[in-house]
Design a protein around this motif. Structure first.
Motif, PDB file in Angstrom:
ATOM      1  N   GLU A   1      39.173  57.568  33.119  1.00 31.44           N
ATOM      2  CA  GLU A   1      40.350  57.408  33.966  1.00 31.44           C
ATOM      3  C   GLU A   1      41.553  58.031  33.275  1.00 31.44           C
ATOM      4  O   GLU A   1      41.812  57.814  32.092  1.00 31.44           O
TER       5      GLU A   1
ATOM      6  N   TYR B   1      38.749  57.064  43.833  1.00 35.46           N
ATOM      7  CA  TYR B   1      39.853  57.739  44.519  1.00 35.46           C
ATOM      8  C   TYR B   1      39.295  58.736  45.533  1.00 35.46           C
ATOM      9  O   TYR B   1      38.282  59.396  45.284  1.00 35.46           O
TER      10      TYR B   1
ATOM     11  N   THR C   1      41.024  61.831  48.181  1.00 36.35           N
ATOM     12  CA  THR C   1      42.234  62.548  48.580  1.00 36.35           C
ATOM     13  C   THR C   1      41.900  63.516  49.700  1.00 36.35           C
ATOM     14  O   THR C   1      40.996  64.351  49.563  1.00 36.35           O
TER      15      THR C   1
ATOM     16  N   LEU D   1      46.051  59.578  50.010  1.00 40.72           N
ATOM     17  CA  LEU D   1      45.378  59.109  48.804  1.00 40.72           C
ATOM     18  C   LEU D   1      44.798  57.722  49.041  1.00 40.72           C
ATOM     19  O   LEU D   1      45.542  56.747  49.181  1.00 40.72           O
TER      20      LEU D   1
ATOM     21  N   TYR E   1      42.445  54.543  47.526  1.00 39.73           N
ATOM     22  CA  TYR E   1      42.032  54.048  46.222  1.00 39.73           C
ATOM     23  C   TYR E   1      41.358  52.690  46.345  1.00 39.73           C
ATOM     24  O   TYR E   1      41.656  51.890  47.229  1.00 39.73           O
TER      25      TYR E   1
ATOM     26  N   ASN F   1      45.971  52.740  50.393  1.00 32.95           N
ATOM     27  CA  ASN F   1      46.217  54.175  50.444  1.00 32.95           C
ATOM     28  C   ASN F   1      47.716  54.444  50.433  1.00 32.95           C
ATOM     29  O   ASN F   1      48.529  53.545  50.676  1.00 32.95           O
TER      30      ASN F   1
ATOM     31  N   ASN G   1      48.265  58.390  37.565  1.00 32.15           N
ATOM     32  CA  ASN G   1      47.221  57.717  38.336  1.00 32.15           C
ATOM     33  C   ASN G   1      47.773  56.459  38.999  1.00 32.15           C
ATOM     34  O   ASN G   1      48.559  55.714  38.406  1.00 32.15           O
TER      35      ASN G   1
ATOM     36  N   SER H   1      46.473  53.723  39.375  1.00 30.11           N
ATOM     37  CA  SER H   1      46.124  52.510  38.635  1.00 30.11           C
ATOM     38  C   SER H   1      47.264  52.050  37.732  1.00 30.11           C
ATOM     39  O   SER H   1      47.432  50.847  37.501  1.00 30.11           O
TER      40      SER H   1
END
Length: 779
Positions: free
Chosen positions: A201, A399, A401, A427, A429, A452, A517, A519
């Motif tokens: 990650e 993820y 996209t 995006l 996730y 998202n 990211n 996260s």
């Protein structure tokens, strides 16, 4: 005697050019206008230095062909009325595969009776015509030739000025003292996730590249002041292009090596005269051997596979279509007596490009793409009998996209070209992480979100050439992240002044930023009252200002000197809010970051670079690069006592020497032995030393943050050697390669930790000597 003298002389001349009248091959390609991408009709092309002269012209589609050339290396000259002449150097053709080259010509600004345009060799120039500084192109042959590259473009660029590889052995790209997190990958005009197997990650590198060099075309690599169409990077940009398949006949390439076994197929499609396909599939060789009952890597066998394809369909009236894709899957499992873990990392990209020309000066490019990544890790421990495994930590980072992108290009005249673009990204996730609390003996959730958001980007570029010798590229990039409302407006400017036919001065400025990211924005913190908060949700982009000035001198037709000086001002840097912490994201290369952060950090990079490159000619080449730089950061700049610390990547100096030579061999001199060597010397990375007393009390590693990045590891040295043998037969080319990584077996220290069983600091080193065998056949 006189007859024998002439026969011997003739054989020597043939050997020098590596040509053989018995084995022939084709050089084909297409010539276009660099601004409009439209084909140029009636362009004259010729083989340099050949007697009698051999030439051809392009047809109505801009296509050309040199049939039945003896195998070897050639320089192709290109001339067209009203355009600047070019020479495409060092085209290698073998018996097994046709050579195909795309050539873009620049329209001359000045009238023909005002200036004499001389041909110039274009080796190393970036494909992006809006690039003026800190940019160069990378050919496929270079990835196959350079020692230590593993046929991987990421490893190849570590030989360039200002670039350092990861001492741990990954192909992370460390540019001018910046974290590799600041690098952006792009494929066929689309921003893509990290294209490496076993990638963590937040990482932009990994141990094995998913990109296969048998499918790559010429790529661009940028180290600063990027053009306005690149918008989500502050360190470097790797702009990857796939080559088109042969649209005349089927061709195949098979490879068998330590890293993987793969097959490439290409050929024409029945969708038009020039439609073609290219596809490659690769599978882990170590896993194949394990499945066959042959263990060469113990029980922890790295398993991976990847697929790349590119389908090109030009049409007569509806424009040109391209369908492309790259994907990879990788996993590894390890088990000891009292612990085990498994890790999997997958990525994929699927895209379609459509280019339509409205007229001779205007075209629009439409792109639709999907990209996704999956990253899963599980860790277990067992301390009781009978053996039962208890989960001690896990994470998932998924993820997706979806991207829609438009680019409009208009060439007003030879002096003015305008380019506008916009991209919208959705995006998605799905993120989760559980961490074991060793004090409370429980797992707690530090991340757990699904959702998202959207990212919007747009840019404008203007290229202005008042005279042939002066080029200005001005632009601006804008982006907006809907997740937290952050936006960035970033001006860019690049200048190139061709002082003479051999010398040029360049300069560039750019404001850049990086979206991290998702996260990081969603990290959870449980307060004492039980409430869960997300302190990083409003975290802003990391931002940078780049200043670059350069000088180039083509000392000889195949010898180039390049110098650049730069300053990078980094601000809005995410750092820990803890007053006692000196954490800065500038020192992280990858990983999920568990820290409450704000944007109060700063950083700077200041340096000079020099590169002397002898392009491949007369069967040898060399590249000498050196870099001197300082990379600093401040986590708490508002506190006077917080001095500027060395960043982890502040090596201070880097030097590389790459040299290689080919020796034509065989009765007909149509085979060759290649010997390539690379030597690297660099300052060690900085680190925060271990607090021995605190570590012994705690039973695990505790750093002495009173001396944040205050110690430097010993200087880094490494030598790589690559030996190859290329043999041409009637319809095939076979290549045997031995790439010996770290042939000097230098064991540079790359990290340390506290071992509670030994009650001492344990250091670990880079990988020692590693021979990598590879066999390739083209037919």
């Amino acid at each position: 005697m006189k007859n024998w003298y002439f026969i011997l002389l003739g054989l020597l001349l043939v050997g020098r050019g590596m040509a053989n009248t018995g084995l022939t091959q084709v050089i084909r390609g297409r010539v276009t206008d660099s601004d409009t991408q439209l084909p140029l009709v009636g362009v004259t092309l010729f083989i340099e230095g050949r007697q009698p002269a051999l030439g051809t012209i392009t047809d109505n589609e801009g296509n050309f062909e040199f049939p039945a050339l003896p195998i070897g290396r050639y320089n192709v000259g290109v001339s067209y009325i009203g355009y600047e002449n070019k020479v495409i150097p060092n085209l290698l053709i073998g018996a097994g595969k046709e050579a195909y080259v795309n050539i873009a010509l620049i329209e001359s600004v000045e009238k023909l009776d005002e200036v004499v345009v001389t041909a110039r060799k274009v080796k190393g120039e970036a494909l992006n015509d809006m690039a003026t500084v800190s940019a160069r192109s990378i050919s496929v042959e270079e990835t196959q030739r350079f020692a230590g590259s593993f046929n991987d473009p990421s490893r190849l660029v570590s030989s360039y000025s200002g670039v350092m590889s990861d001492p741990d052995g990954n192909n992370d790209i460390i540019v001018r003292g910046n974290s590799p997190r600041g690098v952006q990958w792009r494929l066929e005009g689309v921003d893509v996730p990290n294209p490496n197997h076993f990638a963590n990650e937040g990482a932009t590198g990994g141990p094995i590249s998913i990109l296969n060099n048998t499918t790559l075309g010429t790529c661009d690599f940028f180290t600063g002041a990027f053009p306005a169409d690149y918008g989500d990077a502050y360190s470097g940009v790797f702009d990857v292009h796939l080559r088109k398949g042969n649209n005349k006949k089927p061709e195949y390439t098979a490879q068998l090596g330590v890293l993987g076994t793969d097959l490439t197929a290409e050929g024409p499609l029945r969708l038009g005269n020039s439609a073609s396909y290219l596809v490659n599939y690769r599978y882990s060789s170590l896993d194949l051997l394990t499945r066959a009952g042959i263990k060469v890597a113990g029980d922890a066998v790295p398993k991976f596979q990847d697929l790349t394809f590119n389908i090109s369909v030009p049409t007569a009236h509806a424009g040109s279509f391209q369908l492309f894709g790259v994907g990879g899957m990788s996993n590894i499992a390890m088990e000891e007596t009292d612990w085990k873990e498994d890790f999997a990392a997958d990525m994929g990209v699927l895209g379609m490009n459509h280019i339509y020309s409205f007229n001779d000066n205007t075209y629009i490019k439409t792109t639709l793409s999907y990209s996704g990544t999956r990253n899963v890790w599980n860790y277990y421990e067992s301390e009781i009998e009978p053996l039962t495994w208890e989960l001690r930590g896990n994470d998932r980072f998924n993820y997706s996209t979806y991207t829609a992108k438009l680019q409009l290009s208009h060439k007003l005249s030879a002096k003015h070209t305008f380019r506008l673009g916009a991209a919208g990204k959705l995006l998605d996730y799905d993120l989760g992480m559980n961490i074991y609390d060793w004090d409370k003996k429980v797992l707690y959730e530090s991340l757990g979100d699904q959702g998202n958001t959207e990212l919007f980007e747009s840019y404008a570029n203007w290229k202005y050439r008042p005279v042939n010798q002066l080029t200005m590229n001005a632009g601006v990039h804008y982006k907006y992240l809907y997740f937290n409302g952050n936006y960035a407006l970033e001006p860019r400017l690049g200048l190139r002044w061709q002082v003479s036919g051999r010398q040029a001065i360049t300069a560039g400025f750019g404001m850049h930023s990086k979206t991290d990211n998702i996260s990081i924005y969603l990290i959870r913190e449980r307060l004492e009252d039980g409430r869960i908060v997300q302190q990083n949700r409003d975290l802003d982009f990391l931002r940078a200002r780049h200043y670059v000035i350069g000088y180039e001198n083509r000392l000889a037709p195949n010898l180039n000197l390049k110098m650049e000086a730069y300053y990078q001002d980094l601000y809005n840097v995410p750092v820990a809010t803890d007053a006692e912490s000196h954490f800065s994201i500038l020192n992280e290369s990858s990983g999920y970051i568990i820290a409450d952060m704000d944007n109060s950090g700063t950083g700077s990079n200041l340096g000079m670079e020099l590169a002397l490159e002898k392009f491949f000619d007369k069967n040898y080449y060399f590249l000498v690069t050196t870099s001197l730089f300082q990379s600093k950061f401040q986590a708490k700049p508002e506190l006077r006592q917080d001095i500027a610390h060395n960043t982890r990547f502040n090596n201070n100096y880097i030097a590389n020497v790459v040299v290689g030579k080919e020796f034509p061999v065989g009765r007909s001199r149509n085979s060759a032995i290649g010997v390539n060597l690379r030597g690297s010397y660099a300052g060690g990375q900085w680190y925060t030393p271990i607090d021995r007393a605190a570590s012994e009390t705690a039973g695990y590693t505790v750093r002495d943050y009173r001396n944040t990045f205050g110690k430097k590891r010993e200087d880094y040295t490494r030598f790589d050697l690559k030996v190859s043998f290329r043999r041409n037969k009637k319809t095939t080319t076979r290549v045997w390669e031995l790439d010996i990584q770290n042939v000097s077996n230098s064991l540079n220290v790359t990290g340390d930790y506290w071992d509670p069983s030994k009650k001492d600091v344990v250091e670990y080193t880079q990988m020692g000597i590693l021979p990598v065998l590879n066999y390739r056949i083209e037919f």
